[in-house]
Design an enzyme around this catalytic site. Sequence first.
Site, short mmCIF file in Angstrom:
data_model
loop_
_atom_site.label_atom_id
_atom_site.label_comp_id
_atom_site.label_asym_id
_atom_site.label_seq_id
_atom_site.Cartn_x
_atom_site.Cartn_y
_atom_site.Cartn_z
N TRP A 98 0.87 -1.22 -0.01
CA TRP A 98 0.14 0.25 -0.17
C TRP A 98 0.89 1.26 0.15
CZ3 TRP A 98 -0.43 -4.22 3.03
CH2 TRP A 98 0.42 -4.05 4.51
N ARG A 99 2.05 1.20 0.22
CA ARG A 99 2.81 2.16 0.32
C ARG A 99 3.42 2.71 -1.11
NH1 ARG A 99 6.80 1.23 5.48
NH2 ARG A 99 5.68 2.11 7.09
N GLU A 158 -5.20 0.67 6.23
CA GLU A 158 -5.23 0.78 7.46
C GLU A 158 -6.40 0.10 8.36
OE1 GLU A 158 -3.00 2.36 9.25
OE2 GLU A 158 -1.85 3.16 7.75
N THR A 177 -4.33 -6.80 13.28
CA THR A 177 -3.70 -7.71 12.33
C THR A 177 -2.17 -7.35 12.13
OG1 THR A 177 -5.85 -7.73 11.53
CG2 THR A 177 -4.17 -9.22 10.40
N LEU A 198 -9.54 -12.72 8.54
CA LEU A 198 -8.96 -11.39 9.07
C LEU A 198 -9.36 -10.96 10.45
CD1 LEU A 198 -8.47 -8.68 6.41
CD2 LEU A 198 -6.55 -9.68 7.60
N TYR A 253 -12.54 -9.72 13.27
CA TYR A 253 -13.14 -8.50 13.56
C TYR A 253 -14.04 -7.78 12.36
CZ TYR A 253 -9.86 -8.59 17.40
OH TYR A 253 -8.99 -8.89 18.45
N TYR A 298 -7.39 7.51 14.51
CA TYR A 298 -5.99 7.09 14.18
C TYR A 298 -6.19 6.82 12.37
CZ TYR A 298 -2.55 3.91 12.28
OH TYR A 298 -1.61 3.29 11.39
N ASP A 354 -1.78 5.59 17.08
CA ASP A 354 -2.50 4.15 17.53
C ASP A 354 -1.70 3.61 18.80
OD1 ASP A 354 -0.03 3.45 16.34
OD2 ASP A 354 -0.97 1.74 15.01
N CYS A 371 16.91 -0.52 21.13
CA CYS A 371 17.59 0.71 21.55
C CYS A 371 18.65 1.07 21.00
CB CYS A 371 17.32 1.30 22.99
SG CYS A 371 15.93 0.96 23.95
FE1 SF4 Z 1 12.09 3.17 21.87
FE2 SF4 Z 1 14.52 2.42 22.80
FE3 SF4 Z 1 14.02 4.19 20.56
FE4 SF4 Z 1 13.58 5.11 22.97
S1 SF4 Z 1 15.47 4.63 22.38
S2 SF4 Z 1 12.15 5.21 21.36
S3 SF4 Z 1 12.70 3.05 23.80
S4 SF4 Z 1 13.73 2.03 20.74
#
Ligand code: SF4
Length: 349
Positions: free
Chosen positions: A25-26, A38, A44, A81, A83, A121, A139, A201
């Site tokens: 869809w992009r 969406e 899903t 799917l 719902y 959303y 969302d 992170c």
């Molecule tokens: Fe999420 Fe970690 Fe990025 Fe912060 S640093 S937005 S907790 S992935």
Amino acid sequence: MNGVCPAIAAPLLAWYDAGHRDLPWRAEPTPYRVWVSEIMLQQTRVEAVRGYFSRWMERLPTVRALAEADEAVYMKLWEGLGYYSRVRNLHRAAVQLCEQYGGELPGDYETLLALPGVGDYTAGAVASIAFGLPVPAVDGNVLRVAARLEGDFTPITDPKLKRTVRARFAALMPHDRPGDFNQALMELGATVCLPNGAPLCSGCPLRHLCLGYQNGTAAALPVRAAKKARRLENRTVLLARCGSLVGLSKRPGSGLLAGLWELPSLPGHLTPDQTRERLAEKGWQIDKLLSLRPAKHIFTHVEWHMIGYYLELANRPEGLTFAAPPDLRADYALPSAFRAFLSVIEEET
Ligand code: SF4
């Protein structure tokens, strides 16, 4: 919440531009395609939606095609799917769009929001991605990212959190790329800032701006209120054959799986004798009864614990519709809850 740092936009967009998932869809983000994708993506997984989206667009490529389609066609395209109120609302909205807007989606957030099945959303996603309007699309995924960025311990289900996050993102959204900004946030939530205490992170472009990361609280966020336990429902499902045909019944027009076809069932877990007795009262003439493997299906608020019997009938009882096994797949939208029992026939066909 003190405010998501305005500096997130530039690194977020640079990260998004450097490579994001190639989603069907992009490629061609027309309002209709964004809207349908969406709605399909609510509740899903992306991978599950790909095939459904392509089949849908082949068969119903425009708002008008959807508005004019028979219920059996769009229900079948949605089969599995879940719902199902989503697909009924899509159709209702398509009819409304044809009657009031010439078969086009309007490029206006408030008008989009007024369509059946469209919440803030979805309206935000269509308005920003398809029309380039600077409206946030928040969302659960985006709320999670926001709560971690801010180190915010407000429960994620608290409407206050969503209102605040929407206002913050509206204020910092780059007006030249609102759709990409929203999609980048969604992408970050789906691929890096993962749910269930597992944010990645070390690969995050916003790490240097993220309070959750800096304070070591990211994995504990967002805060969720304890969930209400699901109701358990025991059922005895009947795979009833008359000759080669299979008996189906239709669910009531409202409530869970409203209006869908299903394998008939009886409440509770009944023994073979209890089942024979109960069905004899309804006029079913049973030649043969065999036990099937039990199955479980989990909905949002209820869990079905099902045992099943394979029946060979000498008559076609009132209230049942009989279908040939190959037609089950082609013409009847049967919820996936019954898949385990239907596999007996699929093996046969
Ligand atoms: Fe999420 Fe970690 Fe990025 Fe912060 S640093 S937005 S907790 S992935």
